[in-house]
Design an enzyme around this catalytic site. Sequence first.
Site, PDB file in Angstrom:
ATOM      1  CG  LEU A 101      22.956  -7.346 -12.718  1.00 20.88           C
ATOM      2  CD1 LEU A 101      22.813  -8.859 -12.770  1.00 20.88           C
ATOM      3  CD2 LEU A 101      21.853  -6.827 -11.520  1.00 20.88           C
ATOM      4  N   PRO A 102      26.355  -5.727 -10.054  1.00 22.27           N
ATOM      5  CG  PRO A 102      25.652  -5.100  -7.915  1.00 22.27           C
ATOM      6  CD  PRO A 102      25.198  -5.552  -9.213  1.00 22.27           C
ATOM      7  CE  LYS A 207      36.094  -2.492 -16.117  1.00 21.89           C
ATOM      8  NZ  LYS A 207      34.925  -2.631 -15.602  1.00 21.89           N
TER       9      LYS A 207
END
Length: 337
Positions: A101-102, A207
Site C-alpha cells: 500500500l502507498p 527502509k
Amino acid sequence: MDVDPSCPGDTGAPEAAVPGNAGAVGAADAVRQAPALSRVALLGAGRMGTPVCGRLVRAGHRVAAFDPRPEREHAVRSVGAEWGRSAVAVATTADVLITVLPGPAEAEAALGDAVFAALAPGAVWIDMTSNAPAAAAPLRERARAHGVAVLEAPIGGSPGDAAQGRLRLFVGGVADTLDRCRPLLESVAAPDRIAHMGGPGTGYTAKLLVNLLWFGQAAATAEALLLGSRAGIDLRVLCDALADSAIGSDLIRRDLPSVFTGDYLASYGLDRIHEQLTAITAAARHLGTPHEMADTVERLHRRALDRFGAVDGELLVVALLEEAAGTRLRSGPPPHE
C-alpha cells in the site's frame, strides 16, 4: 532504487490447517504449525503491487488481489491473479496476506479486524508497505489478536525490479516466521536481498533510513554540482569525476544524470517522500539520537512539496535547489511551469 533473479517459490499443496488463536498459541508456535503458504491475498495493486502479484502467480501461488480502485482489475487479471470484490473477500481462507500500500494511512484504512478474522488459522500477514513503526504497531497487535503471525518487509526497488524478482526486502519480525515465508519472499527477491533486520519495527526503520540517506545524498550532490558549475567546472566532467571518486554511488552514477535531461524521476510522490522523512525524524526525537542532518533533509523536502505540490518526482529537491541558485543543471524551462 534497488536491484538478481528470484528463486522459485513454494508450489506444494497446502497441508491441513491447524487451529490457533492469540489466546492459545504463541506467534512462533503458530508459524511452526501453519500450512505451507500457497493461498495469497494481496491488498494494493498499484505500480509495485501489480508486479509483485505477477511474480507470486508465476511462482505457483494462488493469488487473489483487491484494490479500492476498480480500474485496477484488468491489471490484476492480466498477471494471472483473481480479482476480489473487497479486502475481506480476498482474505477469506488465505494462508498469507500481503499488503503493498502507498503508506501508513492506507494500511490503517485497509486492515480492519474483519480482514484478519477472515484469514485461515495460522496465517501470516506480510506488510510490504513503506510504513512507519509507530503507525504499524496497532495493526500488528490487531493481527496477533486473531492468531495471525506478522512480518514487515518494506521493499526497495522499482516496478521493473519487482517484475524481474530483483527487489530488496528489509524484514522485521520473528526469525521462525521469516524462515517459513522465505520460499514466498524469494518469488520477488533473491535470497541475498532479503535482509533480516531484527524484531518488529526494525524493517520499517531500515527502509526509512535508506530513504533518508538517498534523499539526503541527492540534495547534497545537487548543492555540490551547482557550486561546481558556478565555479566554472563542466558539469558532465564533474559528475564523471564524482562517480569515480571515494563518494561514487548508484545515485551519482545511475540516477543523477537523468537531471541533465530534465527528468526528476517521476516514479514516487513528493508527498510520500516527505511523509517518510517526517517519520524518521520523529523516530530520532523519540529515541533521543541526533537528527540535525535528518531535519535539514526533511525541511528541504517540505519546501519542495510546498513549491511543486504532491506530484511525482524523487529528485524534485534538486529542482528546488536549482531555483534557489538561479542555475539549471539542464537546459529548458523549470519543471511544472
